[in-house]
Design a protein around this motif. Structure first.
Motif, short mmCIF file in Angstrom:
data_model
loop_
_atom_site.label_atom_id
_atom_site.label_comp_id
_atom_site.label_asym_id
_atom_site.label_seq_id
_atom_site.Cartn_x
_atom_site.Cartn_y
_atom_site.Cartn_z
N LEU A 137 0.83 -1.21 0.00
CA LEU A 137 0.00 0.00 0.00
C LEU A 137 0.86 1.25 0.00
CD1 LEU A 137 -2.81 -1.04 2.52
CD2 LEU A 137 -2.96 -0.88 0.02
N ASP A 138 1.97 1.22 0.76
CA ASP A 138 2.86 2.38 0.76
C ASP A 138 3.44 2.64 -0.62
OD1 ASP A 138 2.38 2.76 3.42
OD2 ASP A 138 4.18 1.68 4.09
N LEU A 139 3.86 1.58 -1.30
CA LEU A 139 4.42 1.74 -2.64
C LEU A 139 3.37 2.28 -3.61
CD1 LEU A 139 6.63 -1.47 -2.94
CD2 LEU A 139 7.40 0.88 -2.62
N LEU A 140 2.17 1.75 -3.51
CA LEU A 140 1.10 2.24 -4.41
C LEU A 140 0.77 3.71 -4.14
CD1 LEU A 140 -1.26 -0.88 -4.39
CD2 LEU A 140 0.17 -0.07 -6.28
N ASP A 141 0.78 4.12 -2.86
CA ASP A 141 0.55 5.54 -2.55
C ASP A 141 1.65 6.41 -3.13
OD1 ASP A 141 -1.79 5.02 -1.22
OD2 ASP A 141 -0.84 4.86 0.76
N GLU A 142 2.89 5.94 -3.05
CA GLU A 142 4.00 6.72 -3.63
C GLU A 142 3.87 6.82 -5.14
OE1 GLU A 142 7.94 5.85 -2.39
OE2 GLU A 142 7.35 5.22 -0.39
N VAL A 143 3.44 5.72 -5.79
CA VAL A 143 3.22 5.76 -7.25
C VAL A 143 2.18 6.80 -7.59
CG1 VAL A 143 2.36 4.46 -9.21
CG2 VAL A 143 3.99 3.41 -7.67
N ARG A 144 1.12 6.84 -6.80
CA ARG A 144 0.05 7.82 -7.06
C ARG A 144 0.58 9.25 -6.89
NH1 ARG A 144 -5.19 7.05 -3.57
NH2 ARG A 144 -5.33 5.21 -4.92
N GLU A 145 1.44 9.48 -5.89
CA GLU A 145 1.93 10.83 -5.64
C GLU A 145 2.89 11.31 -6.72
OE1 GLU A 145 3.65 10.73 -1.81
OE2 GLU A 145 1.73 10.57 -0.73
N VAL A 146 3.69 10.41 -7.32
CA VAL A 146 4.69 10.84 -8.29
C VAL A 146 4.19 10.82 -9.72
CG1 VAL A 146 6.58 10.04 -6.83
CG2 VAL A 146 5.63 8.52 -8.57
N LEU A 147 2.93 10.43 -9.92
CA LEU A 147 2.40 10.50 -11.29
C LEU A 147 2.44 11.94 -11.78
CD1 LEU A 147 -0.67 8.07 -11.25
CD2 LEU A 147 1.45 7.82 -12.54
N PRO A 148 2.72 12.17 -13.05
CA PRO A 148 2.83 13.55 -13.58
C PRO A 148 1.56 14.34 -13.32
CG PRO A 148 3.60 11.94 -15.19
CD PRO A 148 2.98 11.16 -14.08
N PRO A 149 1.68 15.58 -12.80
CA PRO A 149 0.48 16.42 -12.55
C PRO A 149 -0.20 16.86 -13.82
CG PRO A 149 2.49 17.69 -12.22
CD PRO A 149 2.93 16.27 -12.43
#
Length: 253
Positions: free
Chosen positions: A40-52
């Motif tokens: 879950l932590d990794l998936l949250d980080e993926v969501r945060e670093v997706l291009p704005p």
């Protein structure tokens, strides 16, 4: 900044794939045991670093209807203002014409009074009375002609103003629609380019994961074949059975 975000996304995806590949398998099943919190932590980080830019593209598309509605409201307001100005000009022209007619009638009345006075004083002089009557009639006719001319000019000006207002409203509406169409096309192109770049990053991540999987399998095979035969069939077999029994116990718990 976008390159750094893409690199971080690639790293997170690679770590996710390695977690899945190296997870402990469930005996007699194709399932495996994964660390839920880490995933879950990794998936949250993926969501945060997706291009704005992806969210920005959605916002631009959502603003399209607002731009079109504002353009329509601006055109309607401009037309209403032009019509109101035309009505004001027409009312002013009518008021001036009425004032001119009133002045002419007052002058005609004064001339008539003077003519009657003169007629009373000079009863025998009919020429004066006729001249006064003709002058009054001429003034009245001039005033009526002037009133008709003012009314015609006011109506012509009103028609011209209304035509210009309608044309301006039509041009403003067409320009707004063209701008909205161009804005929509630009937003869709931008979103498509962003998604293509993200797809390329994911493809590279999948390729990296596949290479890592192959390297891991080769390393395990080499390590297994390098052991003596009695080690591969001796205590390890008992240990493997014990590990399997512990795995079943943890699953049951």
């Amino acid at each position: 900044m976008a390159d750094e975000a893409l690199r971080r996304t690639d790293e997170l995806l690679t770590e996710l794939i390695e977690l899945v590949e190296t997870a402990r398998a469930v005996p007699m099943s194709v399932s495996c045991v994964l660390p839920r919190e880490r995933m879950l932590d990794l998936l949250d980080e993926v969501r945060e670093v997706l291009p704005p830019e992806v969210d920005e593209a959605r916002t631009v598309v959502a603003r399209r209807d607002t731009l079109i509605r504002d353009a329509y409201e601006t055109a309607a307001t401009t037309r209403d203002r032009a019509v109101a100005e035309a009505d004001t000009v027409l009312a002013d022209a009518t008021h001036r014409a009425e004032a001119v007619v009133a002045d002419a009638e007052a002058q005609a009345h004064e001339i008539g009074v003077a003519a009657r006075d003169e007629h009373a004083r000079l009863v025998s002089s009919t020429a004066v009375h006729q001249a006064a009557a003709q002058a009054a009639q001429a003034l009245r006719e001039d005033a009526e002609a002037y009133q008709r001319q003012i009314a015609a000019d006011a109506q012509s000006y009103d028609a011209h103003v209304r035509e210009n207002a309608d044309r301006y409203a039509h041009d403003a509406r067409a320009e707004a629609e063209r701008y909205a169409t161009k804005l929509t096309a630009d937003a869709e192109d931008y979103a498509e380019r962003t998604l293509d770049e993200l797809s390329a990053v994911l493809g590279r991540a999948a390729q990296t994961a596949e290479q890592g999987r192959s390297s891991l399998a080769a390393r395990r095979a080499a390590d297994w074949t390098s052991r003596p035969r009695d080690e591969r069939r001796g205590p390890d077999a008992s240990a493997g059975a014990a590990d399997e029994q512990r795995g079943w116990s943890s699953i049951s718990a």
